[in-house]
Design an enzyme around this catalytic site. Structure first.
Site, short mmCIF file in Angstrom:
data_model
loop_
_atom_site.label_atom_id
_atom_site.label_comp_id
_atom_site.label_asym_id
_atom_site.label_seq_id
_atom_site.Cartn_x
_atom_site.Cartn_y
_atom_site.Cartn_z
CG LEU D 125 -2.08 1.00 1.14
CD1 LEU D 125 -3.37 0.40 1.63
CD2 LEU D 125 -1.76 2.27 1.89
CG HIS D 229 8.07 2.52 11.97
ND1 HIS D 229 7.59 3.78 11.78
CD2 HIS D 229 9.42 2.61 11.95
CE1 HIS D 229 8.61 4.62 11.62
NE2 HIS D 229 9.74 3.93 11.74
#
Lengths: 338, 348, 338, 348
Positions: D125, D229
């Site tokens: 994505l 993250h």
């Protein structure tokens, strides 16, 4: 007269003849294809003459020449470092004791661990000889000339020498150990896998070998029985190497579970008994037949000779033998009894 | 009337008789009076909250109120693997591939695993042969999900069940014969019994620690991994209908599968509704087919009770139950009870 | 005069005194508790006299007696079979080569494998001596008397002898290897684990030890540095055993990673040099100081003696020495130089 | 208008620009023109059913119809691990216990695993920074679930996504520093890139094969296992809202988690409805908040299109859409389209 000398490009066809007549186990170190064999000979010549390319491993190939016909009748090799810069794969057979104090039971559980512990040891390899010569003095010369080469070029080799012995294979070519283990993971037959293993890159073994230890008890009975057993055809080789001081340890071939023999280089019979001596002429052709070698690097030669007299620092040998070795009086040779 | 209630000390005889009848399939309830008595004691302490929640063992009795006898039992262990080490094999895959040689091999592999440690297990289901059929087994099994739902803080988010694996009529397990027997100097039944007694240090001592590559086992053994004993198939179907799925874990001895579900997604939990009790005077035909029955629980931790009533008793906010049912459940008018269908209605 | 003889019940308190003064590594084979030590002495007596219970392993305990005071100043032992019927745990340090042909990288990856391979080999153990005697002739007597016992009772022992050397421990008692590995799994301090390992049942090791191999590179640096390193206090022992012919192999202690030394029984210096000879009287007390032993089983004694004369089949030794050994003229003894 | 459609050859420039801007986080789309061109080619063959279903790579472009340019991309890989070997660490637990000594230790353990092999992955994505916000990211991500739902036979029952793990602003990963770097003679970024290029034989060659016991790793490394993250947290939240759960698998390099869901339980799938198209003449306010928008797909495999419309267009059996939307979707009156809410509405 039999002579062992470094393989030359002109030996290619003779060697291919011999390699083709061998069992598959050989093919991992003695290619049956012209291209591969030709580059192997070239690499050997560079190794003998000390002209290796940067990072190129030293791999030596010797031939057994019938001096009457000039025809090559056998071949043998040394890899200075097993694995040639890559991992050298073995199984290490070890046992765990599974014991329950409370239940009062104890069982010895044999395990095969993937191992690279023999990597970088000096490896004897590529041995092939016309079958009618098996067990003769020529056979012994071809095999042991390598030990003499090691003795006279000791610094090129490591403190330990190993040699793989072909494992059990049935008369119709089945390899019980492969069928019980390797086949499931490599998805190919034994001969194909064995041929791939002659390639320089052993990446495919890292990719395809089962990553965890193997319990022996889960192998087929035939595979269990084959662990560490030499192929019946290797008997002469096996006995010769045992006389040389080689012993089977705990390492097995990953494909056929043949034994890997080990010896300390400096304890090899040929190394121990073959101190350098000065060559002198004998007036007779009589004497006990011995192995003799001389010459540095690419000039290395070894042959069988009657030994007229052997003193502390010199030997007397018929000048006929000198010719084969390309040596003359005063040169240094090594001699070892058959 | 058939009523679920916590197991009591005086159920020991009935329990022992059921355990004897169960044979070797049920390792968590061996026919050993002393052990069963300890289990009952443990369950009593659990319901009375006299033991740490994670050590809880919930044993439910199915009482036939006419016979005044326990005719079935089912259990929940709050957390497995705390007291002893809990072992499974995880059915995994090892992929070896060489692009250069165009080889790609997937090798099913059993990894010894303790990953179920700390998870809630539904276990120990036994039903007298005299009372089988008519949804009684469903009540005995599914009542546990009502309990799990009402007291979720005592349990893990996921709950699992171990299903009995394949063995032949002599009790021989193909997986045991091919694998376990090579490492354990005993019969399958003995290993199974020792394991059931809760002393599992012999497993740590004798079990192979490295993964087992399935292609090295004979076909008969490979075929039963993750498969249930034919007698256990109905139980498996019931749990699957509840929303339980195979979680990749199999029994280390017989290869029977473990199935698991999040408590919140269990059908009995999802379809559960609460209603206020109204004691009805009107007569009620209680003898309806299982499809038209609902389970009704009193939502009590210490004195948990469940029985079944016809679905027609359920109203918009209330449920109208006869006085004897209310008495059996120990509830009064106005008390909040939980209801859930007894049998799979096909709705999802 | 120093005398080594089988431990007796009356030695209990002296031994406890000595055991208490030792580092923890000892405790695994020399109990510090009265009960445990007492049954160990009883088992030793049964082993010396050949009256073991069925299935009871043979475990020998020797003491060093100062004959002037009758006080025991040291203790040493032999387990005829390491593990005493249960698994004998070690780590086996081995290397795998992780190499990528395509990327041209190669890395030697050291791995510690759980191993029971030394199970059932003869084990030297339980060595403890007053610290002021360390490095003296008495120290050598106490240690090597065991080799003499093995030489004179060879059939009780196996072809290989092993001995565990205490590993690295800091001055404040920290064991880096334990802190980096064992502590996480055993959830106890080093000393506690070490004491438990003196129990007969090693079930707890099977239960608590990490079941898979350990990558050395993931250990703390201090733990990596400690692999196979002997504790500084063991230097005298280590050197003595090396002179005897012991060598460190690839096996490590599972608790502190101290080295396990190995030797072939028949190649032990004391065994090789101590052929049985007939005892005769010497007229002098002079001569080079040697180790001497005599006596069967429970009557075994060993001491230091000046050796007046040693012939092919007999030795001449001062009758003073005879007394200590409980021998007389014509008896068989073994003598080996210090 | 923003429309989802299959990625085309002429999207290469836009794709390369986005890949360059993405930095090192996205290993499946490295900024390598030749590789990206091959990926597009692969995707074209997939949509045109010119490659085996299990080898399918579905790449969707988000086209801004005014700019006539691809401003985002998202993908589905039909099956991972068929071409190369797919590695994860499974976060597992090893339990060691001794009843005799009253010791019970649970050791979190990483096992090298190929168990995701054969599973469908949502991946790749990327969204131009110019188009972030307003639910565009949701459209780009969730359009894939509409596709999965309509063409389930091409995919596995479960679908998963790998989430980027923790690394610092210099691209240093604590897990890599403590573990990977000890075995691979390279930087994290290099290993990550090599892995992204699809040549994973170096992993088989260099990776440790035995389990890694977590207590042997430093705190900083242990702390990031299974964590994402911070830039990836929104993506994780979105997937969790869709019904994805952590499945115990983490990335072998940075420890980032994999999340998975059964296709049938994905929210977009569960909340999807079908309606017949009616072209409306009435004007329509299209500029409504994301909460009031629904995704609409044309249900075409080869020419898959999705865009968003206001929820008010939905009728009982039909959906009434303006002519330009119908044109963008390549649908006509009477065609059956699929609809699903763009944004989490809080209903469950």
């Amino acid at each position: 007269m039999w002579l062992v000398r470094p393989a030359q490009p002109g030996d290619l066809n003779d060697i291919l003849d011999i390699a083709g007549g061998q069992g598959p186990r050989m093919s991992s170190t003695l290619p049956k294809k012209q291209d591969a064999l030709s580059s192997k000979i070239d690499q050997s010549i560079r190794s003998f003459t000390g002209t290796n390319k940067p990072d190129e491993p030293k791999r030596f190939l010797f031939v057994l020449e019938d001096t009457r016909t000039g025809k090559v009748q056998g071949v043998s090799g040394i890899d200075a470092r097993a694995g040639n810069g890559q991992p050298f794969y073995n199984y290490r057979q070890d046992a765990l004791i599974h014991a329950s104090h409370e239940l009062g039971v104890s069982r010895r559980v044999e395990v095969l661990y993937p191992s690279h512990a023999l990597t970088d040891h000096t490896l004897l390899c590529s041995f092939a000889i016309r079958s009618d010569l098996r067990g003769t003095d020529a056979f012994e010369l071809l095999s042991r000339a390598r030990m003499l080469f090691i003795a006279s070029h000791r610094s090129l080799f490591t403190d330990k020498v190993v040699v793989e012995i072909q494992g059990v294979q049935t008369q119709d070519g089945e390899v019980p150990f492969w069928d019980s283990l390797g086949r499931h993971f490599f998805n190919m037959d034994f001969e194909t896998a064995d041929q791939y293993s002659g390639l320089l890159s052993k990446t495919f073994i890292a990719e395809l070998m089962p990553p965890n230890p193997i319990y022996v008890t889960l192998l087929s009975q035939a595979a269990q029985d084959a662990l560490g057993q030499p192929h019946s055809q290797t008997q002469a080789t096996y006995e010769l190497l045992q006389r040389e001081g080689f012993r089977a340890g705990c390492y097995l071939d990953i494909f056929d579970a043949g034994p890997v023999l080990e010896a300390r280089t400096d304890a090899l019979r040929s190394v121990v008994t073959s101190h350098p001596k000065t060559l002198h002429a004998s007036s007779t052709d009589d004497g006990e037949t011995c192995l003799i070698c001389g010459g540095e690097g690419g000039d290395f030669r070894s042959t069988l000779t009657p030994l007229a007299e052997s003193l502390k620092d010199e030997v007397k040998v018929s000048p006929k033998t000198w010719e084969y070795l390309g040596l003359s009086s005063g040169d240094t040779v090594r001699v070892t009894p058959l | 009337m058939l009523v679920i209630r916590p197991l009591q000390e005086n159920d020991l005889d009935a329990l022992y008789a059921m355990a004897q009848g169960a044979g070797k399939g049920l390792t968590t309830l061996p026919a050993d009076r002393a052990l069963l008595a300890r289990k009952i004691q443990h369950a009593r302490e659990t319901f009375n909250q006299r033991c740490a929640p994670e050590a809880g063992l919930y044993l439910f009795a199915l009482e036939d109120t006419e016979l005044k006898r326990c005719v079935g039992i089912s259990g929940i262990q709050a957390r497995v693997g705390l007291d002893e080490v809990f072992y499974n094999y995880r059915l995994s895959v090892t992929v070896n591939a060489s692009r250069e040689l165009d080889v790609h091999v997937r090798t099913p592999t059993l990894h010894l695993s303790n990953d179920m440690t700390g998870t809630t297990e539904v276990c120990s289901l036994l039903l007298s042969s005299s009372h089988r059929g008519g949804g009684t087994g469903l009540l005995l099994s599914r009542c546990r999900f009502m309990f799990l739902d009402d007291f979720r803080s005592h349990f893990s988010e996921k709950v699992f069940a171990e299903m009995r694996g394949v063995s032949d009529s002599n009790g021989q397990s193909p997986l045991w014969d091919a694998l376990g027997s090579k490492f354990f100097d005993m019969e399958f039944s003995e290993a199974d019994m020792l394991s059931g007694l809760g002393n599992k240090s012999f497993i740590a001592e004798l079990m192979p620690k490295y993964p087992i590559y399935l292609p090295m086992l004979p076909d008969a053994a490979r075929a039963v991994i993750g498969r249930v004993h034919e007698n256990t198939e109905p139980a498996l179907k019931m749990l699957q209908a509840e929303g339980f799925n195979f979680n990749g874990m199999v029994d280390i001895f017989d290869g029977g599968p473990a199935v698991e579900a999040f408590i919140h997604s269990i059908r009995t939990v999802r379809e559960g509704i609460n209603r206020h009790v109204m004691i009805r005077k009107k007569p009620l035909v209680t003898d309806v087919p299982a499809e038209q029955q609902v389970m009704i629980s009193n939502r009590s931790f210490r004195d948990f009770r469940v029985t079944t009533i016809p679905a027609e008793c359920i109203g918009l906010d209330t449920v109208s139950i006869p006085a004897d049912v209310a008495e059996a459940l120990e509830v009064e008018s106005g008390d909040l009870v939980r209801l859930a269908p007894l049998k799979d209605t096909g709705r999802r």
